[in-house]
Design an enzyme around this catalytic site. Sequence first.
Site, PDB file in Angstrom:
ATOM      1  CB  SER A 194      18.478  16.762  -3.003  1.00 20.32           C
ATOM      2  OG  SER A 194      18.905  18.149  -3.827  1.00 20.32           O
ATOM      3  CG  ASN A 199      -7.419   6.776  10.259  1.00 22.20           C
ATOM      4  OD1 ASN A 199      -7.116   6.324  11.329  1.00 22.20           O
ATOM      5  ND2 ASN A 199      -8.074   7.927  10.213  1.00 22.20           N
ATOM      6  CG  ASP A 229      -0.105  -0.236   2.427  1.00 20.40           C
ATOM      7  OD1 ASP A 229       1.213  -0.048   2.643  1.00 20.40           O
ATOM      8  OD2 ASP A 229      -0.825  -0.208   3.607  1.00 20.40           O
TER       9      ASP A 229
END
Length: 598
Positions: free
Chosen positions: A280, A246, A205
């Site tokens: 970055s 969640n 997921d």
Amino acid sequence: MTTRCTGPSISIHGSYIEQNIAKMGRELTVCVVVLGVLCCLSGGAASGARGPGYRSINGGSNCAACTVVISLVEQLSEIYNETTVQALDRLCSFLPTKFQNACKAFADFVGPVLPEFISKEENPDTICHALPFCHTDPGHQRCQAYPSPSTGFEFGVRKRREVMKQHGLSVEKADICNLPGIKEICDYIDNIFDKHDPGVDVDTDGFSTIETLRGTSWRGRDCDDSNGDRHPGARPVMNDVAFDSNCNGIYGSDPTSGKTYEEVLCGGTEQRGVAVLGDSISAHFHLPEEWMDARKLSFDVFKHLPFILENEIDWPQMSSATGHGNNSWPEVIQGPIDSLYLRLAARNRCNHRDYQNIAVNGADSEGMLSIQKSLSRNPVKDQPLLTLYALVGNDVCNGHEDTFADMTTPAEMRNHTMTTLAYLDKVLPMHSHVLLIGLADARILYNSLHDRIHPLGRYRNDFTYSMLYDFLNCLDVSPCRGWLQTNETIRNMTAVRAAELSNVLKDIATTEKSAFSSFNVTYMDCPFEQVLNQWKKQGGEPWQLIEPVDGFHANQQGQALIAAAVWEAIEQTSPAALGQLNPNNANIQRIFGNQGGY
Ligand SMILES: *[C@@H]1O[C@H](CO)[C@@H](O)[C@H](O)[C@H]1NC(C)=O
Ligand SMILES: *[C@@H]1O[C@H](CO)[C@@H](O)[C@H](O)[C@H]1NC(C)=O
Ligand SMILES: *[C@@H]1O[C@H](CO)[C@@H](O)[C@H](O)[C@H]1NC(C)=O
Ligand SMILES: *[C@@H]1O[C@H](CO)[C@@H](O)[C@H](O)[C@H]1NC(C)=O
Ligand SMILES: *[C@@H]1O[C@H](CO)[C@@H](O)[C@H](O)[C@H]1NC(C)=O
Ligand SMILES: *[C@@H]1O[C@H](CO)[C@@H](O)[C@H](O)[C@H]1NC(C)=O
Ligand SMILES: [Ca+2]
Ligand SMILES: [Ca+2]
Ligand SMILES: [Ca+2]
């Protein structure tokens, strides 16, 4: 894909990942591991992204690597009053055991030809040219980090070469990654730096249970890694009456009212998460300066090396977008943590763990077209997402000997950005928000740093950022030739292109406002300049906010200030993107404590 500390004979096949900082990061890492120190300041790999005919020059990152290591060895030998061979052994002994063999392989290779002590006739340049990790390609100038020794450059090289011949050693071009024991390390790092999805993610997921390898340092911890429907940012399933779907730590029901806690404490509170599609700067690239300063080298400063490599030398867990938790690495990173995520979670504790850092070293608008696919959001089953599009440099950093040839054009910028936005329109839930951030005007870097001493030169007070820029550009291994540049005309021309690309983003936020159905899109200028100016007003110096090793990124303090600046900008221009203050925060804290932490 293959990669190594590159020499002229090495080619790398690939796309965006090799670009600029990514290269710098990987090459650096390879060298860190191989040599036990930060030895190449930059990547210099030949790369597909640079065009098929591209070659690094004059030894490229092999030369940079050698120069840094020999500099440190020389300093160590003086600090500890020992021979250079003993100093190199000392350096290897600081490394975690996993990396010691590679370091010893390098030591065995250079040991026989290291001078007892580095004398007035020699310096790291002459030694590295003798070995020869450095050389001078036809039609190019010789690259030197330091001024020539008083007895002359050629004399120093010749002297070392004679010693090598006495040892029966060849003076053919040398490639660090071809040394025995080192290739495995190169492959190990390659493998990590190539992947943008979590390395451990059983239910696929996009959320993990370990910190590194794009795990919880980057995206909220998966509270059930055997069920893909349970992950940070999900709309709670059956109000989490029985389990936490969640991953915000809130579930079950209130015994007195019988209502679920998600309903009572989070219902109607405009939950949302935050994600950054970035480079970055957003990933928070940070190379410990302790690795570059001979007096600070120790076992302690390398003890987190595996962790640091497995996070691609990035510190997303302390970054301006997705910072969270506490600093567990004080030996190699210091400073305050503040982030958009922390602020969103403080505003509404129901947002706990809903963060995703989808930033990759070296990413530009073209690279993002594939990186974006590792964002994990379901338009129906998940909460809205505040999404930052923050590619603040690499689109003007692609150039090599011809600094401007490979920079992204405004038309390409528009095409790439619109393509990404169209993709986001499909994957983001309704009522999301996308914030486009402009490119940095990074002339501030040169202006703030050029005459300051780089960490590598601190012991002898002999190596400035200007010298570093010229050296890296000579080797064609600079992470950004346009900005890290002693020629003011080139810096100014880079600024012109950066402004043109920022204008494309600004224009998209105006003219395409209604083009997307699942989010509003807004623009803000890159906040780093504003942050620096504020810092100056408060009596600070700009260099205090810049990463000292690369002279290119925002450091920990800078990251924290960027978080505040971006938050305030959103609050002013689009407060709805942040959701409301949850009046139940205190109750959540009382009942659920730290909500399972991170
Ligand atoms: C350095 O070591 C050498 C021999 O190992 C010794 O003779 C010399 O006195 C030492 N120098 C210092 C400054 O300690
Ligand atoms: C950080 O450390 C402090 C002090 O040890 C602790 O109270 C807090 O819970 C920690 N925070 C996180 C997010 O782990
Ligand atoms: C971007 O350019 C490609 C190739 O030219 C084209 O097929 C595509 O439609 C363009 N996309 C956008 C959003 O302009
Ligand atoms: C989008 O913008 C409109 C108009 O400014 C505003 O009413 C709406 O609340 C915004 N939506 C979000 C999710 O920010
Ligand atoms: C600086 O760069 C410009 C543009 O490439 C070039 O014309 C000029 O000669 C350079 N100046 C110096 C001093 O090298
Ligand atoms: C570069 O730009 C700055 C600021 O706009 C200007 O003051 C300076 O004269 C320019 N320098 C060159 C060499 O173009
Ligand atoms: Ca998972
Ligand atoms: Ca899961
Ligand atoms: Ca929950």
